[in-house]
Design a protein around this motif. Structure first.
Motif, mmCIF file in Angstrom:
data_model
loop_
_atom_site.group_PDB
_atom_site.id
_atom_site.type_symbol
_atom_site.label_atom_id
_atom_site.label_comp_id
_atom_site.label_asym_id
_atom_site.label_seq_id
_atom_site.Cartn_x
_atom_site.Cartn_y
_atom_site.Cartn_z
ATOM 1 N N GLU A 1 0.922 -1.195 -0.106
ATOM 2 C CA GLU A 1 0.054 0.157 0.026
ATOM 3 C C GLU A 1 0.841 1.176 0.185
ATOM 4 O O GLU A 1 0.276 2.308 -0.433
ATOM 5 C CB GLU A 1 -1.043 0.037 1.216
ATOM 6 N N HIS B 1 3.503 3.984 -7.041
ATOM 7 C CA HIS B 1 3.678 3.660 -8.374
ATOM 8 C C HIS B 1 4.665 4.941 -9.055
ATOM 9 O O HIS B 1 4.361 5.231 -10.269
ATOM 10 C CB HIS B 1 2.432 3.622 -8.845
ATOM 11 N N GLU C 1 8.408 -3.356 -17.750
ATOM 12 C CA GLU C 1 7.565 -2.933 -16.695
ATOM 13 C C GLU C 1 7.572 -4.060 -15.619
ATOM 14 O O GLU C 1 7.669 -3.902 -14.200
ATOM 15 C CB GLU C 1 6.258 -2.524 -16.668
ATOM 16 N N MET C 2 7.451 -5.572 -16.220
ATOM 17 C CA MET C 2 7.084 -6.467 -14.995
ATOM 18 C C MET C 2 8.429 -6.734 -14.360
ATOM 19 O O MET C 2 8.443 -7.562 -13.119
ATOM 20 C CB MET C 2 6.882 -7.810 -15.901
ATOM 21 N N ARG D 1 8.682 -1.604 -9.094
ATOM 22 C CA ARG D 1 7.218 -1.055 -9.227
ATOM 23 C C ARG D 1 6.222 -2.160 -9.848
ATOM 24 O O ARG D 1 5.197 -2.499 -9.375
ATOM 25 C CB ARG D 1 7.078 0.181 -9.910
ATOM 26 N N GLY D 2 6.988 -2.720 -10.985
ATOM 27 C CA GLY D 2 5.914 -3.924 -11.575
ATOM 28 C C GLY D 2 5.688 -5.156 -10.812
ATOM 29 O O GLY D 2 4.666 -5.471 -10.670
ATOM 30 N N TYR E 1 3.350 -4.464 -8.017
ATOM 31 C CA TYR E 1 1.780 -4.473 -8.595
ATOM 32 C C TYR E 1 1.641 -6.038 -9.191
ATOM 33 O O TYR E 1 0.174 -6.300 -8.707
ATOM 34 C CB TYR E 1 2.034 -3.553 -9.911
ATOM 35 N N LEU E 2 2.458 -6.818 -9.349
ATOM 36 C CA LEU E 2 2.073 -8.219 -9.650
ATOM 37 C C LEU E 2 2.000 -8.820 -8.491
ATOM 38 O O LEU E 2 0.713 -9.684 -8.117
ATOM 39 C CB LEU E 2 2.994 -8.879 -10.481
ATOM 40 N N SER F 1 -1.454 -8.063 -7.210
ATOM 41 C CA SER F 1 -2.697 -8.360 -8.038
ATOM 42 C C SER F 1 -2.829 -10.071 -7.781
ATOM 43 O O SER F 1 -3.859 -10.562 -7.621
ATOM 44 C CB SER F 1 -2.420 -8.284 -9.514
ATOM 45 N N ALA G 1 2.486 -14.854 -12.682
ATOM 46 C CA ALA G 1 3.420 -13.627 -12.123
ATOM 47 C C ALA G 1 4.879 -14.308 -11.761
ATOM 48 O O ALA G 1 5.728 -13.495 -11.499
ATOM 49 C CB ALA G 1 2.915 -13.207 -11.082
ATOM 50 N N VAL H 1 -0.595 -10.764 -17.702
ATOM 51 C CA VAL H 1 0.092 -10.380 -16.459
ATOM 52 C C VAL H 1 1.127 -9.316 -17.186
ATOM 53 O O VAL H 1 1.178 -8.266 -16.487
ATOM 54 C CB VAL H 1 1.105 -11.571 -15.984
ATOM 55 N N LEU I 1 -1.150 -6.277 -17.555
ATOM 56 C CA LEU I 1 -1.537 -5.548 -16.265
ATOM 57 C C LEU I 1 -0.276 -4.730 -15.457
ATOM 58 O O LEU I 1 -0.573 -3.796 -15.230
ATOM 59 C CB LEU I 1 -1.441 -6.815 -15.394
ATOM 60 N N ALA I 2 1.181 -5.262 -15.980
ATOM 61 C CA ALA I 2 2.043 -4.334 -15.306
ATOM 62 C C ALA I 2 2.048 -2.953 -16.136
ATOM 63 O O ALA I 2 2.814 -2.086 -15.392
ATOM 64 C CB ALA I 2 3.387 -5.127 -15.520
ATOM 65 N N TYR I 3 1.417 -2.763 -17.199
ATOM 66 C CA TYR I 3 1.429 -1.449 -17.952
ATOM 67 C C TYR I 3 0.181 -0.907 -17.851
ATOM 68 O O TYR I 3 0.106 0.114 -18.560
ATOM 69 C CB TYR I 3 1.850 -1.884 -19.442
ATOM 70 N N THR J 1 -2.181 6.458 -10.458
ATOM 71 C CA THR J 1 -2.826 4.807 -10.499
ATOM 72 C C THR J 1 -4.454 5.033 -10.478
ATOM 73 O O THR J 1 -4.867 4.043 -10.295
ATOM 74 C CB THR J 1 -2.041 3.928 -9.327
#
Lengths: 404, 470, 365
Positions: free
Chosen positions: A6, A10, A27-28, A32-33, A36-37, A40, A51, B32, B35-37, B43
């Motif tokens: 939290e 980003h 990004e993955m 940060r990516g 985010y993954l 998710s 992921a 996936v 999603l990262a993009y 956000t």
């Protein structure tokens, strides 16, 4: 974990310092990516399995932590997430074999010694092995140095200024036993008596980082039991061990041993930090001027924020000039078992590091971590560069004894 | 099913055509990966593209744009995804063209002070590359360590040091671009005059928010690194006095390189993030930086000191070396993200008011903050009148986001009413498009739309940004 | 034919009535503002005056027909100036004409040209609509920046009626360092060395001489107390670094002011000149261009980033520019083709033309 996720806003500031993002530009493959993954996955939006490749590619170098203005504790997040997901994942056979080998050998010096020797024999059949295995073998030295048993106690030279307990570690004792002995000698030169508690073992950091939490706890618990509490510090010369032991509190969260683990963690100090705060006694001048690159180990610089102390120690040696790589402490790709699990990215990072070192032109490269030294040596040798590499403490030891 | 395997299953004629251009590892079409993009640094908005491509040459970008144009598939060019206005938000039915691997610095001509770079080059990397020649690239957005020059160009990014040398637009001399319908045009030159003769198409393209097309190669101007910096940090007991101090510096005829204000909340956050050495108990700090030839700066500093001393500063501190200067700026540049430590969510605003109305604007923001029951942290480029109120809220509370957005809207309308702008440097993007009509009338908007239609008849380039109701 | 609107509404009415229109301000650049047969001249000299000027804001807004000299005087009263250094103030140049022709003087070297100081514009498009772009504050990123687009637009896309600019505090004093080099190439080398040095001159001009030598002018502005030292450092820098063939000479006071006014008023151009042409270029192209135009009087401002040529055979120059892949703007001489040489981005300009003036009331793109 939820809190760490939290607090991420980003903003992307972490991308600049992330080695995998530097190499892949995706990004993955950025902190940060990945956050985010992970978020998710935890929210059930995507499958953990999908992921996973991106989480696996993280070196765990934690360069993103000091770079993060919002204070996301990425290191803790990663360890927590990996611990949780490892239990649920279904790895391919080859991965499992490799992980078992890592799990069953690296933390145990005797087994690792045997395995390493076997590995050298295995190298004869290298071409027939899967690529993953070849990477493992490629990192082994041609010949293992003979084992050098550690004493139980190593006295201070002259009046005693302090007394420390020393973690002798696992992989390093096999690959470079001299580093430990050099540490004892340098501590002694500074009036420090060193106790090497019997019955100690691997600190468990590496297992913690790859998500093998139960094994990590099992290894750490042993150390909690055998290390004395009445010393000035628990000293280590391995970056990864130091940073891992600082996280013992987290490892034993909600465990009856939590209190004891926290107290242990607070006493842990990297040998350079300990010497720096004690008041370092500079060695005699080097016989001739020497230009030295100090390469920051991620687990010193990023995970423990140790930047100045090793530089101050080295800088205090007369005739030694420190050169800076100025690459923001970008990981060399060693990262514990990373060069075994992600050989391609590790190789690219190793190549980049070697190129920077060569461009700078130094007489020696120094680092506070055996993993970095192995990785950098491999990539310098690949470029036919015979620049000598030392552990920080080894160079100081040689300086004291006029052996350089 | 494994992500990679699932990928190869998705088959559409468009994706197949993309596969003709890109090898598998540079065509990301998995859920996936998409999603990262799905978001940039804002956000509040997200949308998953059908694919992300990673071109490594300008030709691949051109081919991709032509394909999109032919198939009428929307595309969004993206650098590092640090837009604070949702400028690189993907379009769900479209693709993202991620330019990160188009990151070569092609040429630095130090003697004529220009550099030619690809759009994925990171802002700070230009300065790093120019440093051995004693030069640097001036625009310095807070995200300069990671934001790309292509994104800077699209959104005409600013930074703390815009007072003297201007924004991105003032530092782009020429470029080669692919327009949304696939035509490739070269604009401007390697002259400091840029276009120089004929309408300034470079000036028009910069800040067009990706709605015209994609810059493939960019010529930027470099400046000599100032011989001396003098960074002064003054602490004040209230925000209004700090604002007045800025006006007094301006009135004194000095032209500092930067003039910044941070209020108590922003100081607290930044201090927690980087230990910049800000006075923790100040209601506001003003950072003024003089730069230039040593002799001139030293003399100007005397004048500045007199102005600051007379301005009611409680405490004045001068950065004693380059390290301290770097820390002061690092704190300032980390301030937005650092506010993440104080609040789970926040909205960053970017309004501009005439400098003379700074005090009034701040009082008004304060009043609105109380009225809405939401804390507001203020960090701003005072010298430019560019406000960055950060509205703090907790997205988990029902209605909090809506209240924060309403407050943000009031601030923007106030900026326009005072003769200012809804955005100084972050661009309109997604975030402020609803407020464009407070600043521009129907004719102004229609004219911009007509130009856009000429550049991108299919409306496929960064669709959904800048224009309300799009 | 010429029309003289008194108000913005008048301009709109005129445009709505159609025809072929060419705006004109002070007529200081006759090549650009003299109407050809069938074209109506829209004289903007009555649409003049400063509308807003707050010295504390570093901005002003004025009608397009306002003479730059009038603005300069008003700014000077408050110790401020237009750093882009508008040309031909003494010949009655207006703000509108300066923007439309993009005529910045040698002083643009320090902080930038017309494009770097224009903040916003109001113009009447080809359908007679009044359009605003940009703003009045020093920083603004909202909407397409048509105010920059209008710089150099030559009145072909709309008639500017009002514009806002950023201004700066004016240096208290100027000194000029004059050096002579054996050749233009040597003088260029001196500018190259200057590039990496942290000096902040306001203008760097090169004047090739008939004897092949080259005069090198370096204008420095600042506080009176520091200027002698700064000039001294520069002199030492050039003494140490380059092969000047004469002793450096320093100009101050009225003499110095007059020198630069003369340059901006084109006093260096011979009276029998066919035309004065502006050519933006990279300093790397200066030697090639110079070699190709031996008969013209040349001056290179902005450390070689802008060439000003006084030529007697415009057609020859056009061919030369095309060959060198350069573009020139002819400011004086007979009306006709004013953009010479190669044209970049024409197709993109035509797209904007379609949007702003589809009926080509203001001529071709």
């Amino acid at each position: 974990m939820v809190k760490a996720i939290e607090s991420c806003v980003h903003c992307g500031f972490c991308l600049a310092v992330c080695p995998t993002y530097n190499v892949l530009g995706e990004e993955m493959d950025s902190p940060r990516g990945r956050i985010y993954l992970m978020k998710s996955v935890l929210e059930g939006k995507i499958e953990q399995e999908d992921a996973q490749p991106y989480i696996d590619r993280c070196l765990g170098c934690t360069a993103c932590v000091p770079a993060c203005p919002s204070g996301v504790q990425y290191g803790e997040l990663l360890i927590g997430y990996r611990g949780q997901s490892e239990a649920q994942r279904n790895r391919p056979l080859l991965d499992r074999v490799q992980r078992t080998m890592i799990r069953e050998t690296l933390p145990y010096p005797d087994r690792f010694r045997l395995a390493a020797q076997a590995g050298r024999i295995g190298s004869l059949f290298e071409q027939a092995l899967p690529e993953q295995m070849r990477a493992m073998i490629g990192l082994l030295p041609q010949q293992l140095p003979p084992a050098q048993p550690m004493p139980e106690i190593y006295p201070a030279k002259g009046p005693r200024r302090a007394c420390v307990a020393f973690l002798s570690g696992c992989v390093q004792t096999v690959l470079a036993p001299d580093i430990n002995h050099a540490t004892l000698r340098v501590l002694a030169e500074n009036g420090v008596e060193t106790i090497i508690p019997r019955g100690q073992g691997c600190c468990g950091s590496m297992m913690m980082h790859i998500g093998e939490t139960p094994l990590a706890q099992q290894l750490a618990r042993k150390n909690l039991d055998v290390f004395p509490t009445d010393v000035d510090a628990i000293v280590t010369n391995a970056a990864g061990c130091g940073s891992g032991m600082h996280e013992y509190g987290l490892l034993f969260a909600h465990d009856p041993a939590e209190e004891q683990a926290r107290a242990f963690a607070e006493r842990v100090q990297d040998v350079t930090v300990f010497l720096d705060s004690l008041g370092f006694r500079p060695p005699q001048p080097l016989p001739q001027p020497m230009k030295v690159i100090y390469q920051d180990a991620c687990h010193l610089l990023h995970a423990q924020g140790i930047q100045a102390p090793p530089r101050r120690l080295l800088g205090s040696v007369p005739n030694l000039t420190l050169l800076e790589l100025n690459d923001g402490g970008l990981c060399c790709g060693s990262a514990g078992t990373y060069n075994l699990e992600q050989p391609e990215i590790a190789g690219e990072l190793g190549r980049r590091k070697a190129e920077r070192i060569i461009r700078l032109g130094a007489d020696a490269v120094v680092s506070g971590n055996i993993g970095c030294l192995t990785q950098i040596r491999t990539h310098l040798e690949a470029k036919n560069q015979a620049i000598p590499l030392y552990h920080t403490i080894q160079l100081l030891d040689l300086a004291y004894h006029g052996a350089i | 099913m494994n992500e990679q395997k699932r990928l190869s299953v998705i088959k559409t004629p468009f994706l197949d055509a993309l596969r003709e251009i890109y090898p598998a590892d540079r065509l990301l079409a998995g859920s996936v990966q998409a999603l990262a993009y799905e978001s940039d640094a804002l956000t509040a908005f997200n949308a998953r593209p059908q694919a992300v491509v990673l071109p490594e040459t300008p030709d691949e970008v051109i081919e991709t744009v032509r394909l999109c144009s032919r198939e009428q598939i929307p595309f969004v060019a993206r650098g590092s995804g640090t837009s604070l206005s949702g400028g690189s938000l993907p379009v769900a039915e479209g693709i993202v063209i991620a330019l990160n691997r188009l990151n070569r610095i092609k040429r630095i001509d130090a003697e004529t002070r220009v550099a030619v770079v690809e759009p994925g080059v990171i802002n700070l990397d230009i300065s790093r590359a120019a440093e051995p020649y004693g030069l640097y690239y001036a625009p310095d957005p807070s995200s300069q360590s990671i934001c790309t020059i292509g994104g800077n160009l699209a959104f005409n990014s600013g930074g703390a040091h815009c007072l003297k040398y201007g924004m991105t637009s003032n530092h782009i001399l020429g470029m080669t671009v692919v327009l949304a319908d696939g035509e490739v045009v070269t604009l401007g030159s390697a002259s400091l005059e840029g276009v120089g003769v004929g309408p300034d198409l470079v000036g028009l393209f910069v800040g067009s928010e990706g709605l015209f097309g994609i810059a493939l190669e960019i010529t930027v101007r470099l400046l000599p690194k100032p011989e001396r910096y003098c960074t002064v940090m003054a602490a004040y007991d209230d925000l209004g006095t700090a604002g007045d101090a800025v006006a007094q510096v301006v009135a004194s005829g000095l032209l500092p390189g930067a003039m910044e204000i941070m209020d108590r909340l922003a100081i607290k956050a930044a201090e927690a993030a980087v230990h910049a050495g800000y006075p923790p108990d100040a209601a506001a700090i003003v950072i003024v930086e003089l730069e230039g030839e040593t002799r001139q700066v030293d003399e100007e500093f005397k004048a500045l000191q007199a102005v600051i001393q007379a301005s009611g500063a409680r405490h004045i501190h001068i950065a004693k070396d380059a390290d301290e200067r770097a820390r002061i700026w690092k704190g300032r540049k980390s301030a937005f993200s650092a506010v993440g430590r104080l609040s789970p969510d926040y909205i960053v605003q970017d309004g501009v008011v005439p400098r003379g109305h700074l005090g009034h604007a701040l009082t008004e923001i304060n009043r609105l903050s109380r009225e809405y029951g939401l804390e507001v942290a203020n960090v701003f480029h005072a010298g430019d009148g560019n406000l960055h109120p950060l509205i703090l809220f907790d997205g988990n509370q029902a209605g909090a986001l809506e209240r924060a957005e309403a407050l943000a809207g009031e601030i923007l309308r106030m900026c326009v009413a005072l003769g200012g702008s809804i955005t100084g440097e972050h661009g309109v993007g997604m975030e402020k498009k609803a407020y464009m009509t407070t600043m521009f009338n129907e004719t102004d908007m229609d004219t911009m739309k007509a130009i856009r239609m000429q550049m991108d008849p299919g409306l496929i380039a960064n669709r959904g940004k800048m224009f309300p109701g799009d | 034919m010429s029309l003289q609107p008194q108000t913005i509404a008048d301009v709109q009415d005129i445009v709505r009535a159609g025809g072929h229109l060419l705006p004109r301000g002070g007529g200081s650049k006759p090549g650009l503002s003299t109407p050809t047969r069938g074209t109506t001249s829209i004289e903007l000299r009555n649409l003049a005056g400063i509308l807003e000027y707050e010295p504390g804001e570093y901005t002003f807004t004025a009608y397009a027909g306002t003479p730059v000299a009038e603005v300069a005087t008003e700014l000077a009263r408050n110790g401020q100036y237009m750093p882009f250094d508008p040309l031909l103030a003494g010949h009655g140049a207006t703000l509108g004409g300066t923007v439309a022709a993009n005529t910045a003087g040698s002083g643009r070297y320090r902080y930038g040209g017309v494009r770097d100081f224009i903040l916003g514009v109001r113009f009447v498009d080809g359908q007679g609509q009044l359009v605003r772009s940009g703003g009045k504050v020093v920083k603004n990123a909202a909407g397409f920046d048509l105010s920059k687009f209008m710089v150099g637009s030559l009145g072909r896309y709309g008639i500017m009626v009002e514009m806002s600019f950023k201004v700066f505090p004016r240096p208290a004093v100027y000194h000029t360092l004059m050096l002579r080099y054996g050749s233009l190439a040597d003088a260029l080398q001196a500018t190259f060395r200057l590039s990496a040095a942290p000096f902040e001159p306001d203008a760097v001009d090169l004047e090739p001489q008939p004897d092949k030598s080259c005069q090198f002018l370096l204008r420095v502005g600042g506080l009176e107390s520091t200027l002698p030292d700064r000039i001294d450092r520069l002199r030492t820098f050039f003494n140490d670094q380059s092969a000047a063939i004469d002793q450096a000479h320093i100009l101050k006071g009225d003499e110095e002011t007059a020198l630069w006014i003369g340059i901006n008023e084109f006093e260096w151009t011979p009276s029998q000149t066919d035309a004065v042409v502006k050519v933006p270029l990279s300093p790397r192209q200066v030697v090639d261009l110079d070699r190709a135009v031996p008969d013209s009087i040349r001056r290179y401002t902005c450390a070689g980033h802008v060439a000003w040529l006084a030529v007697s055979k415009v057609e020859l120059l056009a061919d030369t520019l095309t060959r060198l892949n350069l573009t020139g703007l002819r400011l004086t001489g007979e009306p006709g083709d004013v953009i010479l040489g190669s044209r970049l981005g024409l197709s993109m300009a035509q797209r904007v033309k379609q949007a702003l003036d589809p009926a080509a009331v203001f001529g071709e793109a």
